[in-house]
Design an enzyme around this catalytic site. Structure first.
Site, PDB file in Angstrom:
ATOM      1  CG  LEU A   1       5.800  -1.898   1.888  1.00  0.00           C
ATOM      2  CD1 LEU A   1       6.753  -1.561   3.014  1.00  0.00           C
ATOM      3  CD2 LEU A   1       5.184  -3.268   2.104  1.00  0.00           C
ATOM      4  CB  THR A   2       2.877   3.274  -0.263  1.00  0.00           C
ATOM      5  OG1 THR A   2       3.106   3.159   1.141  1.00  0.00           O
ATOM      6  CG2 THR A   2       2.283   4.640  -0.539  1.00  0.00           C
ATOM      7  CB  THR A   3      -0.484   2.624  -4.641  1.00  0.00           C
ATOM      8  OG1 THR A   3      -0.434   2.552  -6.065  1.00  0.00           O
ATOM      9  CG2 THR A   3      -1.721   3.386  -4.209  1.00  0.00           C
TER      10      THR A   3
END
Length: 538
Positions: free
Chosen positions: A347-349
């Protein structure tokens, strides 16, 4: 790096590429936190590139519009990442913004192929993206999401990137780009104005740290939740983890209970320090307070549900009527729940860079949910976040919505030093899972002497026995447990009272890391096998 740039130059160039090849996770419409270690001065810096709630955003306004929406314009916060990237480059980089953004501009214009992971993400987000013409133009063809091997181009994004390359952050937060962003967002219910964008200023702040068995471990200060990993390390320092054995039931029990106690204090005390100026961070990260809170960890029983918060200033394990209750033994479930990394972890990097001089960058950026709000304002090519969903609509909560307030962020890149020298830089996507998986990687690496890649391939447990950062902030009370753990370990955890949520998952979250060999200085990288992550070096 090959052209002579340093780790900061390379990190910002990579982040700009990530915004395109991992568009569901990050981009110009996201937030960004970075820890930077400067080898010359042996200091760690923190860049806060997180945005804030619009000036018109109040609890009353959201309540009158049906509460916190899932993916409308009202879910969008002022994005901070462009300002954060510009500040990192200005303070610690060696190359111009134009040089750093050149590769991102090139692939925006000429295109790149859709990977298997991105194709899967687009399929899952087709309903969200399909609501917005600007998103449909980029990511759908004939009403269907792009498939693996399709080539995607985003010429509008190339134009936006050129404005930033020429003018720095001002090219994004003011002028034609800002006007187009605001017009596109407001057309879909957003209340962000040009004045909101123009007010965005990233800033440098002091990182926080604790010493764990001789290692100085650094994290992001509030408005980040980064302290929770440090807090858990302080608690775990009081146990003989090696004697318990890596990933034994006893070991995973104390790791889980430490996380529960850390998150209880997160939910009670931590928010934007400009709106909550008296956060007891020094007390929460003290060894004395850890010793007090550690007494709540019963080696024979799990804390049932949400743990009680403590009283850091008073130095007591629990506050007021808050008391720990403990669970009765349970059985291992007879079924395995489906596992989707795009729902749990991706959901993020995150990215980390270490250069030839051993400057280090640990950088996490995020739209929040997969593909954020789903909205690309027409003419900009920029996918906007849905960061507002982390706010509380309860005015009595420390993380309550207020105009111009930065929400409590889950993103928290980390790094560790020893005697002022770099040891390891690491981080992960995954919302509330981040400090949990980062913690378990760090212990695999430091306590149990694994190589970086070995440390990232081990089974990892993830608790949700605390209030979720996502609205409506539910406490699920489960322990996500990999099926690959031995049967006696799963049985042992259940017997301690942990409600197991069995999943067929491998790897340590989506953690990535680079370690520096203490004698030779050789760099060793590794990635968890959960996503499209990889290591590059020469």
């Amino acid at each position: 790096l090959k052209a002579g740039g340093n780790a900061v130059d390379a990190a910002i160039a990579t982040w700009a590429i990530q915004g395109q090849v991992e568009p569901g996770m990050t981009g110009l419409g996201s937030d960004l936190f970075a820890l930077i270690y400067l080898a010359k001065t042996k200091e760690v810096k923190f860049i806060n590139g997180s945005g804030f709630a619009p000036q018109a955003a109040t609890i009353d306004y959201y309540d009158s519009h049906g509460g916190m929406p899932d993916d409308s314009g009202l879910s969008i916060a002022v994005p901070g990442s462009v300002s954060g990237a510009a500040l990192a480059l200005q303070n610690c980089g060696t190359r111009s913004m134009a040089e750093v953004l050149a590769p991102a501009i090139e692939i925006a214009e000429n295109g790149y192929p859709i990977t298997e992971g991105l194709a899967r993400g687009l399929e899952g987000a087709k309903a969200k993206l399909g609501k917005h013409p600007g998103s449909v133009k980029i990511w759908l063809r004939d009403g269907k999401p792009l498939q693996m091997g399709d080539v995607v181009k985003n010429p509008d994004l190339a134009t936006t990137l050129r404005a930033i390359a020429a003018q720095g952050a001002a090219g994004f937060y003011t002028g034609p780009v800002a006007k187009a962003l605001v017009a596109g967002m407001q057309a879909h219910g957003a209340i962000i104005t040009e004045a909101d964008l123009a007010a965005m200023q990233a800033f440098e702040d002091a990182p926080i740290s604790v010493n764990y068995r001789g290692y100085d471990v650094y994290e992001c200060p509030p408005n980040s939740q980064g302290f929770t990993m440090l807090y858990a390390l302080n608690l775990l320092e009081g146990f003989n983890l090696r004697y318990m054995g890596r990933n034994s039931a006893a070991y995973l029990h104390v790791v889980t209970e430490s996380i529960k106690l850390a998150f209880a204090d997160r939910d009670k005390y931590v928010a934007d320090p400009k709106f909550t100026p008296n956060i007891p961070m020094r007390e929460m990260l003290s060894k004395e307070y850890a010793a007090t809170r550690r007494a709540l960890i019963d080696p024979t029983r799990a804390i049932a549900g949400e743990a009680p918060f403590g009283d850091p200033r008073g130095g007591t394990a629990s506050s007021g009527r808050q008391q720990a209750s403990y669970a009765a033994p349970l059985a291992v479930p007879g079924h395995v729940n489906p596992y989707d990394p795009d729902q749990e972890l991706n959901l993020t990097t995150y990215l980390t860079v270490v250069d030839k001089d051993h400057n280090m960058v640990s950088l996490t950026s995020s739209l929040l949910s997969g593909f954020g709000s789903g909205l690309v304002p027409d003419g900009t090519g920029v996918l906007m976040n849905d960061r507002m969903k982390y706010f509380y609509l309860d005015p009595n909560d420390v993380n309550s919505l207020q105009p111009m307030k930065r929400v409590r962020q889950t993103i928290n890149p980390a790094m560790a030093l020893k005697d002022g020298m770099p040891v390891v830089s690491f981080g992960t996507p995954g919302a509330d899972t981040q400090p949990q998986t980062q913690l378990q990687f760090f212990l695999n690496f430091i306590e149990f002497g694994m190589t970086v890649q070995q440390a990232l391939e081990q089974p990892t447990v993830i608790s949700n026995s605390f209030r979720s950062s996502y609205y409506p902030h539910a406490v699920e009370g489960m322990l996500l447990t990999p099926m690959m753990l031995p049967a006696h370990v799963k049985e042992g955890l259940a017997a301690l009272g942990h409600k197991l949520d069995l999943r067929d998952v491998r790897g340590v979250g989506s953690v990535k890391a680079i370690a520096v060999h203490p004698k030779t200085g050789v760099l060793m990288g590794g990635v968890s096998p959960t996503g499209d992550s990889y290591v590059m070096g020469w």
